[in-house]
Write a protein that holds these residues in place. Sequence first.
Motif, mmCIF file in Angstrom:
data_model
loop_
_atom_site.group_PDB
_atom_site.id
_atom_site.type_symbol
_atom_site.label_atom_id
_atom_site.label_comp_id
_atom_site.label_asym_id
_atom_site.label_seq_id
_atom_site.Cartn_x
_atom_site.Cartn_y
_atom_site.Cartn_z
ATOM 1 N N ALA A 29 4.654 -4.207 -6.025
ATOM 2 C CA ALA A 29 6.103 -4.472 -5.948
ATOM 3 C C ALA A 29 6.506 -5.018 -4.582
ATOM 4 C CB ALA A 29 6.875 -3.195 -6.264
ATOM 5 N N LEU A 30 5.899 -4.503 -3.514
ATOM 6 C CA LEU A 30 6.287 -4.907 -2.164
ATOM 7 C C LEU A 30 5.521 -6.127 -1.666
ATOM 8 C CD1 LEU A 30 6.524 -1.408 -0.406
ATOM 9 C CD2 LEU A 30 8.375 -2.767 -1.392
ATOM 10 N N PHE A 31 4.267 -6.234 -2.100
ATOM 11 C CA PHE A 31 3.425 -7.344 -1.636
ATOM 12 C C PHE A 31 2.807 -8.038 -2.853
ATOM 13 C CE2 PHE A 31 3.299 -3.914 1.529
ATOM 14 C CZ PHE A 31 3.849 -4.563 2.633
ATOM 15 N N PRO A 32 3.614 -8.753 -3.617
ATOM 16 C CA PRO A 32 3.114 -9.367 -4.859
ATOM 17 C C PRO A 32 1.974 -10.358 -4.641
ATOM 18 C CG PRO A 32 5.291 -10.213 -4.281
ATOM 19 C CD PRO A 32 5.035 -9.066 -3.383
ATOM 20 N N ASN A 33 1.850 -10.890 -3.433
ATOM 21 C CA ASN A 33 0.767 -11.828 -3.145
ATOM 22 C C ASN A 33 -0.488 -11.133 -2.634
ATOM 23 O OD1 ASN A 33 2.408 -14.050 -3.812
ATOM 24 N ND2 ASN A 33 3.316 -14.062 -1.763
ATOM 25 N N GLY A 34 -0.456 -9.782 -2.593
ATOM 26 C CA GLY A 34 -1.613 -9.037 -2.119
ATOM 27 C C GLY A 34 -1.641 -8.931 -0.609
ATOM 28 N N ASN A 35 -2.801 -8.556 -0.081
ATOM 29 C CA ASN A 35 -2.990 -8.448 1.368
ATOM 30 C C ASN A 35 -1.967 -7.518 2.019
ATOM 31 O OD1 ASN A 35 -5.085 -10.440 1.250
ATOM 32 N ND2 ASN A 35 -3.512 -12.040 1.214
ATOM 33 N N ALA A 36 -1.835 -6.299 1.440
ATOM 34 C CA ALA A 36 -0.862 -5.344 1.976
ATOM 35 C C ALA A 36 -1.367 -4.648 3.239
ATOM 36 C CB ALA A 36 -0.534 -4.298 0.918
ATOM 37 N N VAL A 37 -2.692 -4.513 3.384
ATOM 38 C CA VAL A 37 -3.254 -3.780 4.522
ATOM 39 C C VAL A 37 -2.894 -4.468 5.833
ATOM 40 C CG1 VAL A 37 -5.396 -2.993 5.609
ATOM 41 C CG2 VAL A 37 -5.118 -2.837 3.134
ATOM 42 N N ASN A 38 -2.486 -3.636 6.804
ATOM 43 C CA ASN A 38 -2.065 -4.058 8.153
ATOM 44 C C ASN A 38 -0.685 -4.703 8.166
ATOM 45 O OD1 ASN A 38 -4.504 -3.135 9.334
ATOM 46 N ND2 ASN A 38 -5.516 -5.083 8.863
ATOM 47 N N ARG A 39 -0.010 -4.699 7.013
ATOM 48 C CA ARG A 39 1.379 -5.164 6.973
ATOM 49 C C ARG A 39 2.281 -3.958 7.227
ATOM 50 N NH1 ARG A 39 1.207 -9.563 3.206
ATOM 51 N NH2 ARG A 39 3.486 -9.814 3.376
ATOM 52 N N THR A 40 3.513 -4.213 7.587
ATOM 53 C CA THR A 40 4.464 -3.133 7.861
ATOM 54 C C THR A 40 5.533 -3.083 6.786
ATOM 55 O OG1 THR A 40 5.827 -4.569 9.268
ATOM 56 C CG2 THR A 40 4.092 -3.266 10.350
ATOM 57 N N LEU A 41 6.107 -1.889 6.635
ATOM 58 C CA LEU A 41 7.209 -1.691 5.701
ATOM 59 C C LEU A 41 8.190 -0.707 6.316
ATOM 60 C CD1 LEU A 41 6.774 1.365 4.304
ATOM 61 C CD2 LEU A 41 4.975 0.140 3.088
ATOM 62 N N MET A 42 9.396 -0.705 5.807
ATOM 63 C CA MET A 42 10.422 0.239 6.246
ATOM 64 C C MET A 42 10.646 1.267 5.148
ATOM 65 S SD MET A 42 11.364 -0.647 9.287
ATOM 66 C CE MET A 42 12.867 0.345 9.461
ATOM 67 N N MET A 43 10.600 2.534 5.524
ATOM 68 C CA MET A 43 10.870 3.604 4.564
ATOM 69 C C MET A 43 11.813 4.614 5.207
ATOM 70 S SD MET A 43 8.284 6.044 2.358
ATOM 71 C CE MET A 43 7.606 6.945 3.757
ATOM 72 N N ASP A 44 12.982 4.732 4.607
ATOM 73 C CA ASP A 44 13.984 5.690 5.083
ATOM 74 C C ASP A 44 14.264 5.531 6.577
ATOM 75 O OD1 ASP A 44 15.829 7.684 4.709
ATOM 76 O OD2 ASP A 44 14.388 9.324 4.905
ATOM 77 N N GLY A 45 14.378 4.282 6.997
ATOM 78 C CA GLY A 45 14.753 4.007 8.385
ATOM 79 C C GLY A 45 13.616 4.021 9.377
ATOM 80 N N ALA A 46 12.391 4.229 8.957
ATOM 81 C CA ALA A 46 11.256 4.255 9.869
ATOM 82 C C ALA A 46 10.229 3.208 9.435
ATOM 83 C CB ALA A 46 10.620 5.640 9.907
ATOM 84 N N GLU A 47 9.524 2.653 10.427
ATOM 85 C CA GLU A 47 8.531 1.625 10.148
ATOM 86 C C GLU A 47 7.144 2.253 10.018
ATOM 87 O OE1 GLU A 47 8.390 -2.623 11.930
ATOM 88 O OE2 GLU A 47 6.976 -1.426 13.136
ATOM 89 N N TYR A 48 6.390 1.799 9.008
ATOM 90 C CA TYR A 48 5.037 2.291 8.769
ATOM 91 C C TYR A 48 4.098 1.096 8.627
ATOM 92 C CZ TYR A 48 7.194 6.802 7.623
ATOM 93 O OH TYR A 48 7.911 7.976 7.668
#
Length: 417
Positions: free
Chosen positions: A176-195
């Motif tokens: 859902a977040l990375f439809p093109n794949g290659n999610a590893v080492n990418r960042t996302l925001m969850m509840d106001g914090a970056e992971y």
Amino acid sequence: MNISATENMQMALGAVWTHRFRSLLTILGIVIGITTVVTVASLLTGLRQGVVTFFQELGPDNIFLFRTSGDPSQDNRIPKEAKRRPLKPEYAEYIKRWCPSVEDTGLNLMIPPVVEGKPITVRVPGYESESINVSGGTANMTDLTPRDFESGRFFTPEEDQRAAHVAMLGSSVAAALFPNGNAVNRTLMMDGAEYTVIGVYAKAKGGFFGENGMDNAVDIPLRTAESRYPQVDRFMITAKARAGHRQEAFDEVESVIRRLRHLPTGVADDFSISTPDQIIQQFDRITGLIGLVAIAISALGLLVGGIGVMNIMLVSVTERTREIGVRKALGARRRDIIGQFLVEAMTLTGAGGTLGIVISILITMLVGALVPALPSSVPAWALIAGFSVSVAVGVFFGVWPAVKAARLDPVEALRYE
């Protein structure tokens, strides 16, 4: 005049085919009954296979402890259980220390979907998802409940100790977040914090109605979860029993937790403790009730169909009185006449059973095609049982007409107009 079983079958098929529309109406109840029971059995078998696979992935030797029953990732719906005291995180260490049959323990902090009135979402530029199950876990959870990774890795003890903002994603969340794949080492925001995403799980096996909550997982280190959500106290403990000692471990863990929570003898547990087998048994009890309802509906259809078969066979005896008289005059014995009409009744109901089985298989395949999330599997025992029961109905309800035909006086039968 002896008639072979093959000749009886040929005559029975001929009689059924001659009156095929009447025969179809007669066996309609049989068709409905067999279709119902085989279809329900197929769907329940598929569901059970999914559930068994799901809990095998969680670890067959594991024992799960949580404050309430049901899914730990969801809010409890039983008011009485909602008032229970939460499990304390230090219980995990006590269990490991005081239970000889326990090999290791792990701890999860289950974050509810809504915290302080605010739903937890994950997002990246252009994409966002609320369908997530967030939990923080100890670094050894990958050993207690092993998961395959599509890419990346699990977090390390060092990352847990320093409350690193790293995350593992279930396959559905990653897609859902990375439809093109290659999610590893990418960042996302969850509840106001970056992971930072360090791993993506492979698609989980099994599940309920084809859905597996682990595919919606966002797993972060326990210390990170505790620092981000200090108000949440939904701790779940996983205790792994030593090989071959799960029952001893279960009893030891239950005894230790009761002692830690100061529960007097005779007082019911104020916590939930379960194993994969116990959860599967609970599922079997639920599906057993559904099966009983299906059997009751099927039995009603078979009863209606059986009465219809008896009625049509009695009509057939009347219509073929002269034929019976001729056969008796040529030397046919009573058992030949009984055999002929019993085989005809069995052919009727057997045809109904076969038609019901074919329809149930088609329905099961259609459901599987329209609703891929709903697993289905047609068990061989259901097919065999369905056909056997339909034939048995023919034998049971065909006896009286067959005996009545066999008792006809040949002289009177020959005079019948």
